[in-house]
Design a protein around this motif. Structure first.
Motif, PDB file in Angstrom:
ATOM      1  N   GLY A  26     -15.021  21.184  17.442  1.00  0.00           N
ATOM      2  CA  GLY A  26     -14.624  22.066  18.534  1.00  0.00           C
ATOM      3  C   GLY A  26     -13.358  22.833  18.227  1.00  0.00           C
ATOM      4  O   GLY A  26     -12.452  22.323  17.575  1.00  0.00           O
ATOM      5  N   ARG A  27     -13.300  24.041  18.736  1.00  0.00           N
ATOM      6  CA  ARG A  27     -12.172  24.920  18.445  1.00  0.00           C
ATOM      7  C   ARG A  27     -10.972  24.655  19.336  1.00  0.00           C
ATOM      8  O   ARG A  27      -9.922  25.256  19.155  1.00  0.00           O
ATOM      9  N   THR A  28     -11.134  23.756  20.327  1.00  0.00           N
ATOM     10  CA  THR A  28     -10.048  23.518  21.276  1.00  0.00           C
ATOM     11  C   THR A  28      -9.306  22.228  20.998  1.00  0.00           C
ATOM     12  O   THR A  28      -8.553  21.753  21.846  1.00  0.00           O
ATOM     13  N   PHE A  29      -9.497  21.661  19.809  1.00  0.00           N
ATOM     14  CA  PHE A  29      -8.855  20.379  19.486  1.00  0.00           C
ATOM     15  C   PHE A  29      -7.362  20.431  19.733  1.00  0.00           C
ATOM     16  O   PHE A  29      -6.768  19.484  20.247  1.00  0.00           O
ATOM     17  N   SER A  30      -6.716  21.525  19.363  1.00  0.00           N
ATOM     18  CA  SER A  30      -5.265  21.614  19.459  1.00  0.00           C
ATOM     19  C   SER A  30      -4.754  21.623  20.891  1.00  0.00           C
ATOM     20  O   SER A  30      -3.548  21.540  21.113  1.00  0.00           O
ATOM     21  N   SER A  31      -5.638  21.720  21.868  1.00  0.00           N
ATOM     22  CA  SER A  31      -5.212  21.702  23.263  1.00  0.00           C
ATOM     23  C   SER A  31      -5.261  20.308  23.867  1.00  0.00           C
ATOM     24  O   SER A  31      -4.863  20.117  25.025  1.00  0.00           O
ATOM     25  N   TYR A  32      -5.714  19.323  23.111  1.00  0.00           N
ATOM     26  CA  TYR A  32      -5.878  17.962  23.622  1.00  0.00           C
ATOM     27  C   TYR A  32      -4.786  17.020  23.126  1.00  0.00           C
ATOM     28  O   TYR A  32      -4.419  17.051  21.947  1.00  0.00           O
ATOM     29  N   ASP A  33      -4.311  16.191  24.032  1.00  0.00           N
ATOM     30  CA  ASP A  33      -3.544  15.020  23.622  1.00  0.00           C
ATOM     31  C   ASP A  33      -4.538  14.023  23.029  1.00  0.00           C
ATOM     32  O   ASP A  33      -5.678  13.913  23.509  1.00  0.00           O
ATOM     33  N   MET A  34      -4.095  13.294  22.023  1.00  0.00           N
ATOM     34  CA  MET A  34      -4.992  12.347  21.364  1.00  0.00           C
ATOM     35  C   MET A  34      -4.420  10.938  21.414  1.00  0.00           C
ATOM     36  O   MET A  34      -3.201  10.746  21.312  1.00  0.00           O
ATOM     37  N   GLY A  35      -5.312   9.970  21.560  1.00  0.00           N
ATOM     38  CA  GLY A  35      -4.874   8.588  21.614  1.00  0.00           C
ATOM     39  C   GLY A  35      -5.709   7.700  20.713  1.00  0.00           C
ATOM     40  O   GLY A  35      -6.843   8.038  20.366  1.00  0.00           O
ATOM     41  N   TRP A  36      -5.111   6.586  20.337  1.00  0.00           N
ATOM     42  CA  TRP A  36      -5.835   5.507  19.659  1.00  0.00           C
ATOM     43  C   TRP A  36      -5.793   4.276  20.567  1.00  0.00           C
ATOM     44  O   TRP A  36      -4.734   3.920  21.100  1.00  0.00           O
ATOM     45  N   PHE A  37      -6.951   3.662  20.727  1.00  0.00           N
ATOM     46  CA  PHE A  37      -7.099   2.415  21.470  1.00  0.00           C
ATOM     47  C   PHE A  37      -7.806   1.419  20.560  1.00  0.00           C
ATOM     48  O   PHE A  37      -8.391   1.794  19.539  1.00  0.00           O
ATOM     49  N   ARG A  38      -7.781   0.150  20.948  1.00  0.00           N
ATOM     50  CA  ARG A  38      -8.500  -0.858  20.179  1.00  0.00           C
ATOM     51  C   ARG A  38      -9.069  -1.907  21.118  1.00  0.00           C
ATOM     52  O   ARG A  38      -8.562  -2.120  22.225  1.00  0.00           O
ATOM     53  N   GLN A  39     -10.132  -2.545  20.653  1.00  0.00           N
ATOM     54  CA  GLN A  39     -10.768  -3.602  21.439  1.00  0.00           C
ATOM     55  C   GLN A  39     -11.166  -4.733  20.510  1.00  0.00           C
ATOM     56  O   GLN A  39     -11.975  -4.549  19.598  1.00  0.00           O
ATOM     57  N   VAL A  93     -11.954  -3.217  16.940  1.00  0.00           N
ATOM     58  CA  VAL A  93     -12.559  -1.898  16.753  1.00  0.00           C
ATOM     59  C   VAL A  93     -11.557  -0.878  17.289  1.00  0.00           C
ATOM     60  O   VAL A  93     -11.077  -1.006  18.415  1.00  0.00           O
ATOM     61  N   TYR A  94     -11.251   0.104  16.476  1.00  0.00           N
ATOM     62  CA  TYR A  94     -10.281   1.132  16.841  1.00  0.00           C
ATOM     63  C   TYR A  94     -11.013   2.417  17.232  1.00  0.00           C
ATOM     64  O   TYR A  94     -11.889   2.886  16.503  1.00  0.00           O
ATOM     65  N   TYR A  95     -10.617   2.951  18.382  1.00  0.00           N
ATOM     66  CA  TYR A  95     -11.231   4.157  18.927  1.00  0.00           C
ATOM     67  C   TYR A  95     -10.189   5.264  19.049  1.00  0.00           C
ATOM     68  O   TYR A  95      -9.057   5.009  19.466  1.00  0.00           O
ATOM     69  N   CYS A  96     -10.585   6.484  18.722  1.00  0.00           N
ATOM     70  CA  CYS A  96      -9.735   7.599  19.086  1.00  0.00           C
ATOM     71  C   CYS A  96     -10.327   8.275  20.321  1.00  0.00           C
ATOM     72  O   CYS A  96     -11.523   8.160  20.600  1.00  0.00           O
ATOM     73  N   ALA A  97      -9.474   8.942  21.057  1.00  0.00           N
ATOM     74  CA  ALA A  97      -9.864   9.536  22.316  1.00  0.00           C
ATOM     75  C   ALA A  97      -9.059  10.804  22.563  1.00  0.00           C
ATOM     76  O   ALA A  97      -7.934  10.942  22.073  1.00  0.00           O
ATOM     77  N   ALA A  98      -9.650  11.719  23.332  1.00  0.00           N
ATOM     78  CA  ALA A  98      -9.012  12.998  23.634  1.00  0.00           C
ATOM     79  C   ALA A  98      -8.817  13.150  25.132  1.00  0.00           C
ATOM     80  O   ALA A  98      -9.727  12.863  25.917  1.00  0.00           O
ATOM     81  N   ALA A  99      -7.632  13.600  25.502  1.00  0.00           N
ATOM     82  CA  ALA A  99      -7.297  13.854  26.903  1.00  0.00           C
ATOM     83  C   ALA A  99      -6.807  15.292  27.042  1.00  0.00           C
ATOM     84  O   ALA A  99      -6.210  15.838  26.119  1.00  0.00           O
ATOM     85  N   LYS A 100      -7.037  15.860  28.182  1.00  0.00           N
ATOM     86  CA  LYS A 100      -6.541  17.205  28.452  1.00  0.00           C
ATOM     87  C   LYS A 100      -5.043  17.267  28.156  1.00  0.00           C
ATOM     88  O   LYS A 100      -4.305  16.321  28.470  1.00  0.00           O
TER      89      LYS A 100
END
Length: 124
Positions: A26-39, A93-100
């Protein structure tokens, strides 16, 4: 719409290092905050780290502060998690996630898009 694919996980001995990658479409990646979570097995998903859309601000859970570093390259649509001094309790398990942009936090519910996860196993 953002699609996220994690990679870089694996088996490492305690004290070792790994670098996780999260490739975004996606071209809008730079508009998202990104996080790493784990479970971890039998546990709830927990926050690890997050970085703002510009890369100018980062935050970490106390359990990883000083050992993990989150970074991003908006030109490559990629976010990274560099992990040093790994411990058996980092196994998950490590997950990445995107937030507005502007809404990234330690709370999973604020993230709209998630990857499938990558397994990290740290042996003692």
């Amino acid at each position: 719409q953002v699609q996220l694919v994690e990679s870089g996980g694996g088996l490492v001995q305690a004290g070792g290092s790994l670098r996780l990658f999260c490739a975004a479409s996606g071209r809008t990646f730079s508009s998202y905050d990104m996080g790493w979570f784990r479970q971890a097995p039998g546990k709830e998903r927990e926050f690890v780290a997050r970085i703002t859309w510009s890369g100018g601000n980062t935050a970490y859970d106390d359990s990883v502060k000083g050992r993990f570093t989150i970074s991003r390259d908006n030109a490559k649509n990629t976010v990274y998690l560099q992990m040093f001094s790994l411990k058996p309790e980092d196994t998950a398990v490590y997950y990445c996630a995107a937030a507005k942009g502007g809404y990234g936090s330690a709370f999973a519910f604020q993230y709209s898009y998630w990857g499938q996860g990558t397994q990290v196993t740290v042996s003692s």
